[in-house]
Design a protein around this motif. Structure first.
Motif, PDB file in Angstrom:
ATOM      1  N   LYS A 183     -50.265  52.048   2.654  1.00  0.00           N
ATOM      2  CA  LYS A 183     -51.698  52.023   2.331  1.00  0.00           C
ATOM      3  C   LYS A 183     -52.260  53.441   2.273  1.00  0.00           C
ATOM      4  O   LYS A 183     -53.016  53.782   1.347  1.00  0.00           O
ATOM      5  CB  LYS A 183     -52.442  51.192   3.386  1.00  0.00           C
ATOM      6  CG  LYS A 183     -53.929  51.017   3.114  1.00  0.00           C
ATOM      7  CD  LYS A 183     -54.561  50.149   4.193  1.00  0.00           C
ATOM      8  CE  LYS A 183     -56.075  50.013   3.966  1.00  0.00           C
ATOM      9  NZ  LYS A 183     -56.701  49.209   5.041  1.00  0.00           N
ATOM     10  N   ARG A 211     -51.469  47.255  -3.889  1.00  0.00           N
ATOM     11  CA  ARG A 211     -51.453  46.145  -2.938  1.00  0.00           C
ATOM     12  C   ARG A 211     -50.279  45.201  -3.176  1.00  0.00           C
ATOM     13  O   ARG A 211     -49.601  44.777  -2.232  1.00  0.00           O
ATOM     14  CB  ARG A 211     -52.773  45.368  -3.051  1.00  0.00           C
ATOM     15  CG  ARG A 211     -52.867  44.121  -2.163  1.00  0.00           C
ATOM     16  CD  ARG A 211     -53.024  44.488  -0.714  1.00  0.00           C
ATOM     17  NE  ARG A 211     -53.071  43.304   0.142  1.00  0.00           N
ATOM     18  CZ  ARG A 211     -53.181  43.327   1.453  1.00  0.00           C
ATOM     19  NH1 ARG A 211     -53.278  44.494   2.077  1.00  0.00           N
ATOM     20  NH2 ARG A 211     -53.210  42.232   2.164  1.00  0.00           N
ATOM     21  N   GLU A 245     -50.011  44.622   9.082  1.00  0.00           N
ATOM     22  CA  GLU A 245     -50.811  45.843   8.929  1.00  0.00           C
ATOM     23  C   GLU A 245     -50.079  47.069   9.453  1.00  0.00           C
ATOM     24  O   GLU A 245     -50.163  48.151   8.866  1.00  0.00           O
ATOM     25  CB  GLU A 245     -52.156  45.666   9.637  1.00  0.00           C
ATOM     26  CG  GLU A 245     -53.068  44.658   8.949  1.00  0.00           C
ATOM     27  CD  GLU A 245     -54.256  44.235   9.813  1.00  0.00           C
ATOM     28  OE1 GLU A 245     -55.233  43.724   9.258  1.00  0.00           O
ATOM     29  OE2 GLU A 245     -54.181  44.412  11.058  1.00  0.00           O
ATOM     30  N   ASN A 246     -49.329  46.903  10.559  1.00  0.00           N
ATOM     31  CA  ASN A 246     -48.539  48.016  11.073  1.00  0.00           C
ATOM     32  C   ASN A 246     -47.479  48.447  10.065  1.00  0.00           C
ATOM     33  O   ASN A 246     -47.275  49.645   9.841  1.00  0.00           O
ATOM     34  CB  ASN A 246     -47.859  47.626  12.395  1.00  0.00           C
ATOM     35  CG  ASN A 246     -48.675  47.999  13.616  1.00  0.00           C
ATOM     36  OD1 ASN A 246     -48.719  49.155  14.011  1.00  0.00           O
ATOM     37  ND2 ASN A 246     -49.344  47.000  14.200  1.00  0.00           N
ATOM     38  N   GLN A 299     -48.621  37.890  11.289  1.00  0.00           N
ATOM     39  CA  GLN A 299     -50.044  37.884  11.627  1.00  0.00           C
ATOM     40  C   GLN A 299     -50.302  38.037  13.137  1.00  0.00           C
ATOM     41  O   GLN A 299     -51.425  37.907  13.588  1.00  0.00           O
ATOM     42  CB  GLN A 299     -50.695  36.584  11.113  1.00  0.00           C
ATOM     43  CG  GLN A 299     -50.637  36.436   9.587  1.00  0.00           C
ATOM     44  CD  GLN A 299     -51.145  37.676   8.868  1.00  0.00           C
ATOM     45  OE1 GLN A 299     -52.203  38.222   9.209  1.00  0.00           O
ATOM     46  NE2 GLN A 299     -50.411  38.125   7.856  1.00  0.00           N
ATOM     47  N   TYR A 341     -49.188  50.094   6.874  1.00  0.00           N
ATOM     48  CA  TYR A 341     -50.163  51.173   7.032  1.00  0.00           C
ATOM     49  C   TYR A 341     -49.763  52.453   6.286  1.00  0.00           C
ATOM     50  O   TYR A 341     -50.577  53.064   5.586  1.00  0.00           O
ATOM     51  CB  TYR A 341     -50.376  51.471   8.515  1.00  0.00           C
ATOM     52  CG  TYR A 341     -51.456  52.492   8.769  1.00  0.00           C
ATOM     53  CD1 TYR A 341     -52.795  52.171   8.535  1.00  0.00           C
ATOM     54  CD2 TYR A 341     -51.147  53.770   9.211  1.00  0.00           C
ATOM     55  CE1 TYR A 341     -53.797  53.111   8.756  1.00  0.00           C
ATOM     56  CE2 TYR A 341     -52.134  54.708   9.437  1.00  0.00           C
ATOM     57  CZ  TYR A 341     -53.467  54.366   9.202  1.00  0.00           C
ATOM     58  OH  TYR A 341     -54.460  55.291   9.411  1.00  0.00           O
ATOM     59  N   MET A 346     -53.719  46.267  15.213  1.00  0.00           N
ATOM     60  CA  MET A 346     -53.287  45.802  13.894  1.00  0.00           C
ATOM     61  C   MET A 346     -52.239  44.701  14.038  1.00  0.00           C
ATOM     62  O   MET A 346     -51.483  44.665  15.013  1.00  0.00           O
ATOM     63  CB  MET A 346     -52.672  46.950  13.086  1.00  0.00           C
ATOM     64  CG  MET A 346     -53.637  48.038  12.674  1.00  0.00           C
ATOM     65  SD  MET A 346     -52.770  49.251  11.637  1.00  0.00           S
ATOM     66  CE  MET A 346     -54.093  50.431  11.363  1.00  0.00           C
ATOM     67  N   THR A 347     -52.185  43.844  13.035  1.00  0.00           N
ATOM     68  CA  THR A 347     -51.135  42.825  13.005  1.00  0.00           C
ATOM     69  C   THR A 347     -49.805  43.485  12.628  1.00  0.00           C
ATOM     70  O   THR A 347     -49.753  44.651  12.239  1.00  0.00           O
ATOM     71  CB  THR A 347     -51.460  41.739  11.969  1.00  0.00           C
ATOM     72  OG1 THR A 347     -51.470  42.342  10.659  1.00  0.00           O
ATOM     73  CG2 THR A 347     -52.791  41.078  12.256  1.00  0.00           C
TER      74      THR A 347
END
Length: 356
Positions: A105, A111, A98-99, A132, A102, A94-95
């Protein structure tokens, strides 16, 4: 808010007469927004105590309350805490974004809210250029900041840090300490930080808990713990180099060490067997023949602006911190060690607790 109460907490492994107790009745009240450092040597129980606050270890006796709610039987996910571990535990595929996102999410946060929280955390931790990138493209310090960012976006009541700087080199540790200080100043979230490094403890803590063999030896501000250690363990653990501790027998204004009477600047608090403590920076060295305790020089260490002179008082080791601009004493030389009255600390020789 995020106040933490630790009340007579005990941790045992096993049951019955063979049970192994590793935490022995720890009591501490941590105010909302306070930064507390739990410090002690390896195996003293500091991480176990932190894991009990997190809910990762069961409590054998006592109770822990967070924000006024007893959490002994509350699952870790429901305690409103965020934990930063020694290993970064980042998802390699994961970028950075994203980390950090997470957990939100999984919790089904909207979002737009996720993006706003990650952006804010990235701004605080100066991670915007790396959002990224994958973890393998980051330095150790940057990965640790991502782990902290993942905790920040949760917006918890309490932050728990389990030796998060142990895997960093000395320069990165110093930089990350500053970042953690700034982070706490900005967010004001109650924080528990575990470390075996007394420099981290002294520089980060608003108050510190010194642990030894599963017991809380002392709790106080770094200045209080340094200036008035409650036990010989605290005196010998906090400070670099640590406080000198000399065992002897007090007789009025004399202190007999290994059969050698030493003159005291003021009478000891009581007579009999005691332990005298003196910080290396509070002792001074004078030429032989001057008033003072005979100090036999064994070796010295040059540390730039200062020098550590190691030697013996009687048969007991003693270290003196001196200005490096002064001439270096010779190994084997005997000098006069002078101890100011206001800087001597006294401890009971049996209980090893402070005598005031």
């Amino acid at each position: 808010m995020g106040a933490i109460s630790i009340r007579k907490v005990v941790k045992r492994y096993g049951a019955g007469p063979k049970a192994n107790a590793v935490i022995h009745g720890v009591d501490a009240e941590i105010a909302d927004g306070e930064f507390i450092v739990i410090v002690g040597p390896s195996g003293c129980g500091k991480s176990t105590l932190l894991r009990m606050v997190a809910g990762l270890e069961e409590i054998s006796e006592g109770e822990i309350a967070i924000a006024g709610r007893v959490v002994n039987d509350v699952e870790p996910s429901e305690r409103d805490i965020a934990m930063v571990f020694q290993n970064y535990a980042l998802y390699p595929h994961m970028t950075v974004f994203e980390n950090m996102a997470y957990g939100l999410k999984i919790a089904r946060v909207a979002r737009a809210e996720i993006e706003a929280r990650v952006a804010k955390a990235a701004g605080i931790l100066q991670l915007e250029p790396f959002l990224q990138r994958k973890p393998r493209e980051l330095s150790g310090g940057q990965r640790q900041r991502v782990a902290m960012g993942r905790a920040i976006v949760r917006q918890p009541e309490v932050f728990l840090f389990d030796e998060p700087l142990s895997n960093l080199d000395a320069k990165l540790r110093a930089q990350t300490r500053l970042e953690i200080q700034k982070l706490h100043a900005e967010l004001g979230v109650t924080s528990l930080f575990v470390t075996h490094d007394q420099v981290e403890a002294m520089t980060l803590a608003q108050r510190m808990i010194v642990m030894n063999a599963g017991r809380m030896e002392q709790i106080g501000t770094p200045a209080q713990v340094y200036a008035t250690p409650a036990t010989t363990f605290v005196a010998g653990f906090i400070g670099s180099p640590p406080m000198n501790l000399i065992r002897g027998v007090a007789e009025g204004q004399r202190f007999v060490v290994d059969g050698q009477p030493l003159a005291l600047p003021a009478a000891a608090p009581r007579e009999g067997e005691l332990i005298a403590g003196l910080r290396p920076e509070h002792a001074t060295l004078a030429a032989a023949g001057a008033p003072g305790w005979p100090f036999h020089v064994e070796t010295s260490e040059m540390l730039g602006a200062e020098r550590l002179v190691h030697g013996l008082v009687g048969r007991q080791g003693f270290t003196v911190r001196v200005d490096a601009a002064l001439p270096a004493p010779h190994n084997g030389q005997t000098l006069a060690l002078q101890a100011p009255a206001g800087q001597l600390h006294w401890f009971d020789a049996t209980t090893q607790r402070r005598i005031d």
